[in-house]
Scaffold this motif. Sequence first.
Motif, PDB file in Angstrom:
ATOM      1  N   HIS A   1      43.913  68.668 122.209  1.00  0.00           N
ATOM      2  CA  HIS A   1      43.530  67.851 121.044  1.00  0.00           C
ATOM      3  C   HIS A   1      42.212  68.333 120.444  1.00  0.00           C
ATOM      4  CE1 HIS A   1      46.781  64.988 121.128  1.00  0.00           C
ATOM      5  NE2 HIS A   1      46.574  64.741 122.406  1.00  0.00           N
ATOM      6  N   VAL A   2      41.253  68.650 121.308  1.00  0.00           N
ATOM      7  CA  VAL A   2      39.962  69.140 120.811  1.00  0.00           C
ATOM      8  C   VAL A   2      40.154  70.464 120.085  1.00  0.00           C
ATOM      9  CG1 VAL A   2      37.694  70.036 121.504  1.00  0.00           C
ATOM     10  CG2 VAL A   2      38.557  67.893 122.492  1.00  0.00           C
ATOM     11  N   HIS A   3      40.898  71.376 120.689  1.00  0.00           N
ATOM     12  CA  HIS A   3      41.135  72.671 120.044  1.00  0.00           C
ATOM     13  C   HIS A   3      41.827  72.504 118.703  1.00  0.00           C
ATOM     14  CE1 HIS A   3      40.805  75.117 124.023  1.00  0.00           C
ATOM     15  NE2 HIS A   3      39.631  74.763 123.544  1.00  0.00           N
ATOM     16  N   ASN A   4      42.773  71.606 118.629  1.00  0.00           N
ATOM     17  CA  ASN A   4      43.469  71.353 117.366  1.00  0.00           C
ATOM     18  C   ASN A   4      42.506  70.773 116.330  1.00  0.00           C
ATOM     19  OD1 ASN A   4      45.937  71.134 115.715  1.00  0.00           O
ATOM     20  ND2 ASN A   4      45.551  68.945 115.933  1.00  0.00           N
ATOM     21  N   ARG A   5      41.704  69.796 116.751  1.00  0.00           N
ATOM     22  CA  ARG A   5      40.771  69.124 115.839  1.00  0.00           C
ATOM     23  C   ARG A   5      39.750  70.091 115.246  1.00  0.00           C
ATOM     24  NH1 ARG A   5      35.968  67.334 116.947  1.00  0.00           N
ATOM     25  NH2 ARG A   5      36.305  67.197 119.177  1.00  0.00           N
ATOM     26  N   ILE A   6      39.289  71.057 116.048  1.00  0.00           N
ATOM     27  CA  ILE A   6      38.256  71.977 115.548  1.00  0.00           C
ATOM     28  C   ILE A   6      38.839  73.191 114.836  1.00  0.00           C
ATOM     29  CG2 ILE A   6      36.589  71.219 117.279  1.00  0.00           C
ATOM     30  CD1 ILE A   6      37.076  73.907 118.740  1.00  0.00           C
ATOM     31  N   GLY A   7      40.168  73.271 114.795  1.00  0.00           N
ATOM     32  CA  GLY A   7      40.797  74.365 114.068  1.00  0.00           C
ATOM     33  C   GLY A   7      40.987  75.634 114.876  1.00  0.00           C
TER      34      GLY A   7
ATOM     35  N   GLN B   1      47.403  80.673 118.362  1.00  0.00           N
ATOM     36  CA  GLN B   1      47.366  82.102 118.667  1.00  0.00           C
ATOM     37  C   GLN B   1      46.027  82.499 119.293  1.00  0.00           C
ATOM     38  OE1 GLN B   1      47.864  80.833 115.593  1.00  0.00           O
ATOM     39  NE2 GLN B   1      46.851  82.023 114.006  1.00  0.00           N
ATOM     40  N   TRP B   2      44.934  81.834 118.887  1.00  0.00           N
ATOM     41  CA  TRP B   2      43.627  82.123 119.494  1.00  0.00           C
ATOM     42  C   TRP B   2      43.592  81.588 120.918  1.00  0.00           C
ATOM     43  CZ3 TRP B   2      40.972  85.696 117.308  1.00  0.00           C
ATOM     44  CH2 TRP B   2      40.992  85.844 115.919  1.00  0.00           C
TER      45      TRP B   2
ATOM     46  N   ASP C   1      49.615  75.132 131.770  1.00  0.00           N
ATOM     47  CA  ASP C   1      48.489  74.673 130.947  1.00  0.00           C
ATOM     48  C   ASP C   1      48.743  74.956 129.471  1.00  0.00           C
ATOM     49  OD1 ASP C   1      47.216  73.909 133.274  1.00  0.00           O
ATOM     50  OD2 ASP C   1      45.401  75.087 132.902  1.00  0.00           O
ATOM     51  N   MET C   2      49.197  76.172 129.176  1.00  0.00           N
ATOM     52  CA  MET C   2      49.455  76.528 127.775  1.00  0.00           C
ATOM     53  C   MET C   2      50.544  75.648 127.184  1.00  0.00           C
ATOM     54  SD  MET C   2      49.026  80.646 127.426  1.00  0.00           S
ATOM     55  CE  MET C   2      49.771  81.167 128.955  1.00  0.00           C
ATOM     56  N   GLN C   3      51.571  75.354 127.962  1.00  0.00           N
ATOM     57  CA  GLN C   3      52.651  74.485 127.487  1.00  0.00           C
ATOM     58  C   GLN C   3      52.105  73.115 127.117  1.00  0.00           C
ATOM     59  OE1 GLN C   3      55.834  73.967 130.328  1.00  0.00           O
ATOM     60  NE2 GLN C   3      56.630  72.198 129.258  1.00  0.00           N
ATOM     61  N   ILE C   4      51.260  72.556 127.960  1.00  0.00           N
ATOM     62  CA  ILE C   4      50.674  71.236 127.679  1.00  0.00           C
ATOM     63  C   ILE C   4      49.868  71.293 126.385  1.00  0.00           C
ATOM     64  CG2 ILE C   4      48.997  69.510 128.462  1.00  0.00           C
ATOM     65  CD1 ILE C   4      49.813  70.392 131.373  1.00  0.00           C
ATOM     66  N   CYS C   5      49.043  72.308 126.266  1.00  0.00           N
ATOM     67  CA  CYS C   5      48.178  72.420 125.092  1.00  0.00           C
ATOM     68  C   CYS C   5      49.003  72.614 123.817  1.00  0.00           C
ATOM     69  CB  CYS C   5      47.196  73.565 125.281  1.00  0.00           C
ATOM     70  SG  CYS C   5      45.902  73.580 124.041  1.00  0.00           S
ATOM     71  N   ILE C   6      49.993  73.479 123.869  1.00  0.00           N
ATOM     72  CA  ILE C   6      50.828  73.738 122.689  1.00  0.00           C
ATOM     73  C   ILE C   6      51.595  72.473 122.302  1.00  0.00           C
ATOM     74  CG2 ILE C   6      52.774  75.089 121.797  1.00  0.00           C
ATOM     75  CD1 ILE C   6      50.027  76.609 122.038  1.00  0.00           C
ATOM     76  N   GLU C   7      52.013  71.694 123.292  1.00  0.00           N
ATOM     77  CA  GLU C   7      52.671  70.421 122.987  1.00  0.00           C
ATOM     78  C   GLU C   7      51.751  69.513 122.176  1.00  0.00           C
ATOM     79  OE1 GLU C   7      54.100  68.670 126.629  1.00  0.00           O
ATOM     80  OE2 GLU C   7      55.675  70.177 126.850  1.00  0.00           O
ATOM     81  N   THR C   8      50.459  69.531 122.481  1.00  0.00           N
ATOM     82  CA  THR C   8      49.534  68.691 121.720  1.00  0.00           C
ATOM     83  C   THR C   8      49.418  69.178 120.276  1.00  0.00           C
ATOM     84  OG1 THR C   8      47.523  69.886 122.348  1.00  0.00           O
ATOM     85  CG2 THR C   8      48.190  68.051 123.762  1.00  0.00           C
ATOM     86  N   TYR C   9      49.460  70.496 120.086  1.00  0.00           N
ATOM     87  CA  TYR C   9      49.463  71.034 118.720  1.00  0.00           C
ATOM     88  C   TYR C   9      50.715  70.560 117.976  1.00  0.00           C
ATOM     89  CZ  TYR C   9      45.680  74.475 119.484  1.00  0.00           C
ATOM     90  OH  TYR C   9      44.487  75.091 119.721  1.00  0.00           O
TER      91      TYR C   9
END
Length: 176
Positions: free
Chosen positions: A79-85, A89-90, A130-138
Amino acid sequence: LSEEDVKNLVELRPIFERNVVVVVDRFYSNIQQTTNLMSIVTKHSTIERLKKTFREYILDMVSGEIGPEYVERRKIVGHVHNRIGLFPQWYIGAYSLLQEEIHALLTRELETKEDVDKYYYSFNKLCSFDMQICIETYIEAFTDSMLKMNEIKEFQVGLNDSASLLAASVEQTSAS
């Protein structure tokens, strides 16, 4: 991610504890080479703060505690990564850097190729998790924004319909 993988990750903890500072320093040395990422970093944080957070993140990976709280912490990161843009891919590219650093670390620290492969395979599986969880949030954030856009569009259509009815009523009243 199997129980055996979690056991392997816990066995790596002493190696990670001894080397986490070097791993994180090398990771951020690479990040600092990328202008786009550095503009995000300087806008929202500092390298030193991120290094501290990332050391904790890495040690969390070898804690043996891969349950609901772990998943929630990963969602917060997403969520934080998404919020800050910070686009996916990064994020995925950064994970590749981490995986390279960990593979090099294991190659230095472990005695046999078989051990390197075994432990790295478990680490790699956790990275994928971990990446799967993060990408799901995106994806969730994108879906939410699309739903909000649809709600706004429906509201606009309703306003346009109301405006048309009002204009017709005014025209009819003026004609009378």
